[in-house]
Design a protein around this motif. Structure first.
Motif, mmCIF file in Angstrom:
data_model
loop_
_atom_site.group_PDB
_atom_site.id
_atom_site.type_symbol
_atom_site.label_atom_id
_atom_site.label_comp_id
_atom_site.label_asym_id
_atom_site.label_seq_id
_atom_site.Cartn_x
_atom_site.Cartn_y
_atom_site.Cartn_z
ATOM 1 N N GLY A 100 -31.287 12.984 12.390
ATOM 2 C CA GLY A 100 -31.034 13.090 10.955
ATOM 3 C C GLY A 100 -29.665 13.664 10.645
ATOM 4 N N LEU A 101 -29.223 14.619 11.474
ATOM 5 C CA LEU A 101 -27.900 15.216 11.271
ATOM 6 C C LEU A 101 -26.815 14.152 11.317
ATOM 7 C CD1 LEU A 101 -25.862 17.571 11.088
ATOM 8 C CD2 LEU A 101 -26.042 17.750 13.593
ATOM 9 N N VAL A 102 -26.843 13.311 12.339
ATOM 10 C CA VAL A 102 -25.809 12.276 12.463
ATOM 11 C C VAL A 102 -25.881 11.317 11.284
ATOM 12 C CG1 VAL A 102 -25.020 10.304 13.844
ATOM 13 C CG2 VAL A 102 -25.558 12.484 14.949
ATOM 14 N N ASP A 103 -27.082 10.929 10.890
ATOM 15 C CA ASP A 103 -27.221 10.006 9.760
ATOM 16 C C ASP A 103 -26.650 10.626 8.482
ATOM 17 O OD1 ASP A 103 -28.077 7.463 8.748
ATOM 18 O OD2 ASP A 103 -29.680 8.536 7.711
ATOM 19 N N GLU A 104 -26.952 11.899 8.238
ATOM 20 C CA GLU A 104 -26.411 12.556 7.034
ATOM 21 C C GLU A 104 -24.903 12.735 7.119
ATOM 22 O OE1 GLU A 104 -28.396 15.887 5.298
ATOM 23 O OE2 GLU A 104 -30.328 15.237 6.114
ATOM 24 N N LEU A 105 -24.392 13.067 8.298
ATOM 25 C CA LEU A 105 -22.942 13.218 8.437
ATOM 26 C C LEU A 105 -22.228 11.895 8.191
ATOM 27 C CD1 LEU A 105 -22.770 15.632 11.503
ATOM 28 C CD2 LEU A 105 -21.964 16.114 9.169
ATOM 29 N N ARG A 106 -22.840 10.771 8.594
ATOM 30 C CA ARG A 106 -22.233 9.456 8.349
ATOM 31 C C ARG A 106 -21.974 9.223 6.866
ATOM 32 N NH1 ARG A 106 -26.204 7.159 12.043
ATOM 33 N NH2 ARG A 106 -25.097 6.708 13.970
ATOM 34 N N HIS A 107 -22.778 9.819 6.021
ATOM 35 C CA HIS A 107 -22.677 9.599 4.578
ATOM 36 C C HIS A 107 -22.087 10.808 3.860
ATOM 37 C CE1 HIS A 107 -24.909 5.977 5.359
ATOM 38 N NE2 HIS A 107 -25.817 6.689 5.994
ATOM 39 N N SER A 108 -21.257 11.558 4.574
ATOM 40 C CA SER A 108 -20.645 12.748 3.980
ATOM 41 C C SER A 108 -19.126 12.685 4.105
ATOM 42 C CB SER A 108 -21.168 14.017 4.677
ATOM 43 O OG SER A 108 -20.540 14.167 5.942
ATOM 44 N N ASP A 109 -18.471 13.612 3.422
ATOM 45 C CA ASP A 109 -17.008 13.703 3.508
ATOM 46 C C ASP A 109 -16.536 14.182 4.875
ATOM 47 O OD1 ASP A 109 -16.845 12.901 0.878
ATOM 48 O OD2 ASP A 109 -16.632 14.940 0.079
ATOM 49 N N ALA A 110 -17.448 14.703 5.694
ATOM 50 C CA ALA A 110 -17.089 15.210 7.015
ATOM 51 C C ALA A 110 -16.872 14.086 8.030
ATOM 52 C CB ALA A 110 -18.180 16.152 7.525
ATOM 53 N N TRP A 111 -17.354 12.886 7.710
ATOM 54 C CA TRP A 111 -17.321 11.763 8.644
ATOM 55 C C TRP A 111 -15.908 11.236 8.844
ATOM 56 C CZ3 TRP A 111 -20.752 9.970 11.949
ATOM 57 C CH2 TRP A 111 -20.575 8.694 12.488
ATOM 58 N N ILE A 112 -15.512 11.068 10.092
ATOM 59 C CA ILE A 112 -14.234 10.465 10.472
ATOM 60 C C ILE A 112 -14.586 9.330 11.433
ATOM 61 C CG2 ILE A 112 -11.962 10.838 11.512
ATOM 62 C CD1 ILE A 112 -12.433 13.888 10.876
ATOM 63 N N PRO A 113 -14.594 8.079 10.964
ATOM 64 C CA PRO A 113 -15.095 6.961 11.779
ATOM 65 C C PRO A 113 -14.480 6.860 13.176
ATOM 66 C CG PRO A 113 -14.637 6.221 9.556
ATOM 67 C CD PRO A 113 -14.122 7.634 9.650
ATOM 68 N N GLU A 114 -13.202 7.160 13.289
ATOM 69 C CA GLU A 114 -12.527 7.052 14.590
ATOM 70 C C GLU A 114 -13.001 8.088 15.601
ATOM 71 O OE1 GLU A 114 -9.533 6.084 11.296
ATOM 72 O OE2 GLU A 114 -11.036 7.628 11.665
ATOM 73 N N LEU A 115 -13.747 9.096 15.125
ATOM 74 C CA LEU A 115 -14.168 10.189 16.003
ATOM 75 C C LEU A 115 -15.663 10.206 16.272
ATOM 76 C CD1 LEU A 115 -11.815 13.026 14.708
ATOM 77 C CD2 LEU A 115 -11.458 11.396 16.585
ATOM 78 N N ALA A 116 -16.328 9.097 16.002
ATOM 79 C CA ALA A 116 -17.729 8.910 16.386
ATOM 80 C C ALA A 116 -17.696 7.979 17.593
ATOM 81 C CB ALA A 116 -18.534 8.305 15.246
ATOM 82 N N MET A 117 -17.772 8.546 18.793
ATOM 83 C CA MET A 117 -17.524 7.787 20.014
ATOM 84 C C MET A 117 -18.818 7.421 20.741
ATOM 85 S SD MET A 117 -14.264 7.617 19.883
ATOM 86 C CE MET A 117 -13.878 6.916 21.464
ATOM 87 N N VAL A 118 -18.871 6.182 21.202
ATOM 88 C CA VAL A 118 -19.996 5.744 22.015
ATOM 89 C C VAL A 118 -19.496 5.394 23.417
ATOM 90 C CG1 VAL A 118 -21.360 4.879 20.074
ATOM 91 C CG2 VAL A 118 -19.871 3.318 21.308
ATOM 92 N N ALA A 119 -20.398 5.593 24.370
ATOM 93 C CA ALA A 119 -20.192 5.114 25.731
ATOM 94 C C ALA A 119 -21.168 3.966 25.904
ATOM 95 C CB ALA A 119 -20.476 6.220 26.732
#
Length: 181
Positions: free
Chosen positions: A37-56
């Motif tokens: 839930g934290l990640v989902d809420e952060l995705r929809h907040s001003d804290a989200w920086i798309p370039e810094l959500a990294m997947v392997a």
């Protein structure tokens, strides 16, 4: 030969990322770990920086995740941008083979490229020390987690110019979604 691919998250990764988070943070007392839930809420907040959500990704499957989001360091007279690292997740069956290290390093490298200077994390000192993290309280940083001692850590990223001042000291203020963890 299959290799580990590191890249920013895209919209199609939301469900696979949720599965990785759920597997990594699974507990018998909750159906869905709060990190999902934290990640989902952060995705929809001003804290989200798309370039810094990294997947392997390995063999077309998301096997690791590291998220850096915006926090602020509040001093007596101002507020400065910084980043919080977390959650970092690798399913238990994929741990200890380098996926976590690789995805965290990719996130830190991307943050450095964006000119970020300060990253905080709450986590295992033995793991985060390899990236250069040290005790945040010794860097003059406080937070709701300061009392935990060693797990409250910070990392100063390389400056983009030689005359850049050191990162500020003060209270690290997290965005509202963090209050659920």
């Amino acid at each position: 030969m299959t290799t580990l691919r590191l890249r920013p998250e895209d919209p199609a990764d939301e469900a696979p990322v949720a599965r990785v988070l759920a597997a990594a943070f699974a507990r018998p007392d909750v159906a869905t770990p709060p990190e999902v839930g934290l990640v989902d809420e952060l995705r929809h907040s001003d804290a989200w920086i798309p370039e810094l959500a990294m997947v392997a990704e390995y063999g077309g499957e998301v096997v690791g995740y590291a998220l850096l989001t915006r926090v602020r360091v509040r001093t007596d007279d101002a507020s400065y941008p910084a980043l919080a690292l977390g959650p970092v997740a690798v399913p238990r069956n994929r741990q200890r083979i380098g996926h976590g290290t690789a995805v965290v390093q990719a996130g830190l490298d991307a943050a450095t490229e964006l000119g970020e200077r300060l990253v905080v994390v709450l986590g295992a000192p033995a793991f985060y020390r390899r990236f250069g993290f040290g005790r945040a309280d010794r860097m003059g940083l406080t937070s709701p987690w300061s009392g935990l001692g060693e797990p409250w850590q910070a990392l100063v990223l390389p400056p983009s110019t030689s005359d850049e001042p050191p990162p500020p000291q003060g209270e690290v203020v997290f965005p509202p979604p963090w209050s659920q963890v």
